[in-house]
Enzyme design. Structure first.
Site: not given
Ligand code: RIB
Length: 297
Positions: A41, A214-215, A243, A276
């Protein structure tokens, strides 16, 4: 060109804590929040910030309908999300005062993707399309094999690492995005450099990204090797930063933008997300990333 993200949908329960709980300890959280999440998602949301034709496929239970509504509100096509009898995937996430996290996953409906469902979804996609995958759903090997047969370009972010990954044929992967730990684990090497050598010699056609926290990050393929420095920010919550990087990079990369720009753009977006709290809800808009870029030149 369409991008199909066949990926997890999780209900994220965030506990804000001073320090992540140790074995045998009981601690109190400062706050608790229920939010849309799952690597699948989150990556769809990040993709949709700068790409129009994003389709998300996966499974949710009755308790996860709000995740589908959330994806719709982010302009993502949800016609390939099916209702499962199982509970929706869940993630129990602790975030400490340094912004570090620890996550416990419950697979739930994410493991309800069978071959029949996969065949039905892939039927609507063709060789001009991209398939994006993480490693939080069932039937991953089948998905890779079938999409490859159709000639789709396959992007894999094999997170979290499991033993099943050893069964995947990485010759079928067009773009592989891994962090340092994942790179060393899959390559079975002790260093990032050795791992990069392993991937590029074993899979000569692969486009590889290794993120280094952070690198920064490194892009390598048979023609070039490009390093992007890390972008310094005050960390509030690193959940979903990887992600965000993946979604923004994939969007730019398959629009044919210069790789150096793709890396920079993804790094800026990921750095902003760390400032955030939350996973999907911390993913910045395209405008915010561009504004941040102006401040960072
Ligand atoms: O990468 C972060 C995600 O890892 C979270 O949203 C959690 O659901 C896990 O899948």
């Amino acid at each position: 060109m369409k991008i199909l993200n066949f990926g997890s949908l999780n209900i994220d329960i965030f506990f804000r804590v001073e320090n992540i709980v140790k074995p045998g300890e009981t601690i109190s959280a400062k706050s608790i929040e229920k939010r849309p999440g799952g690597k699948g998602l989150n990556q769809s949301v990040a993709l949709s910030k700068s790409f129009e034709n994003v389709y998300h496929a996966g499974s949710v239970g009755d308790d996860g309908i709000f995740l589908v509504d959330y994806l719709k509100s982010e302009n993502i096509n949800t016609k390939y999300i099916k209702k499962s009898d199982k509970l929706t995937g869940n993630a129990i996430i602790q975030v400490d005062d340094k912004g570090e996290n620890s996550i416990v996953l419950y697979k739930g409906a994410n493991f309800d993707n069978d071959k029949k469902f996969i065949d039905e979804v892939l039927n609507d996609f063709s060789k001009d399309d991209i398939l994006l995958l993480q490693n939080e759903i069932s039937s991953m090997k089948y998905l890779i094999d079938k999409a490859y047969e159709k000639g789709m370009k396959i992007v894999l972010n094999p997170s979290p690492i499991t033993d099943e990954i050893k069964e995947f044929d990485f010759n079928k992967i067009d773009l592989l995005l891994v962090n340092e730990i994942e790179a060393k684990n899959i390559a079975n090497k002790n260093s990032v450099d050795e791992s990069i050598d392993y991937f590029t010699t074993t899979y000569p056609n692969i486009n590889l990204i290794v993120t280094l926290g952070s690198k920064g990050s490194i892009f390598v393929n048979k023609n070039e090797k490009i390093k992007q420095e890390g972008i310094k920010v005050q960390s509030v919550d690193s959940t979903g930063a990887g992600d965000t990087f993946t979604g923004f990079f994939v969007s730019y990369f398959y629009q044919g933008k210069n790789v150096r720009d793709c890396l920079k753009f993804a790094s800026l977006a990921s750095a902003l997300s760390v400032t955030k709290s939350g996973a999907s809800i911390s993913i910045p808009s395209l405008c915010d990333v561009k504004e941040f870029e102006r401040k960072n030149v």
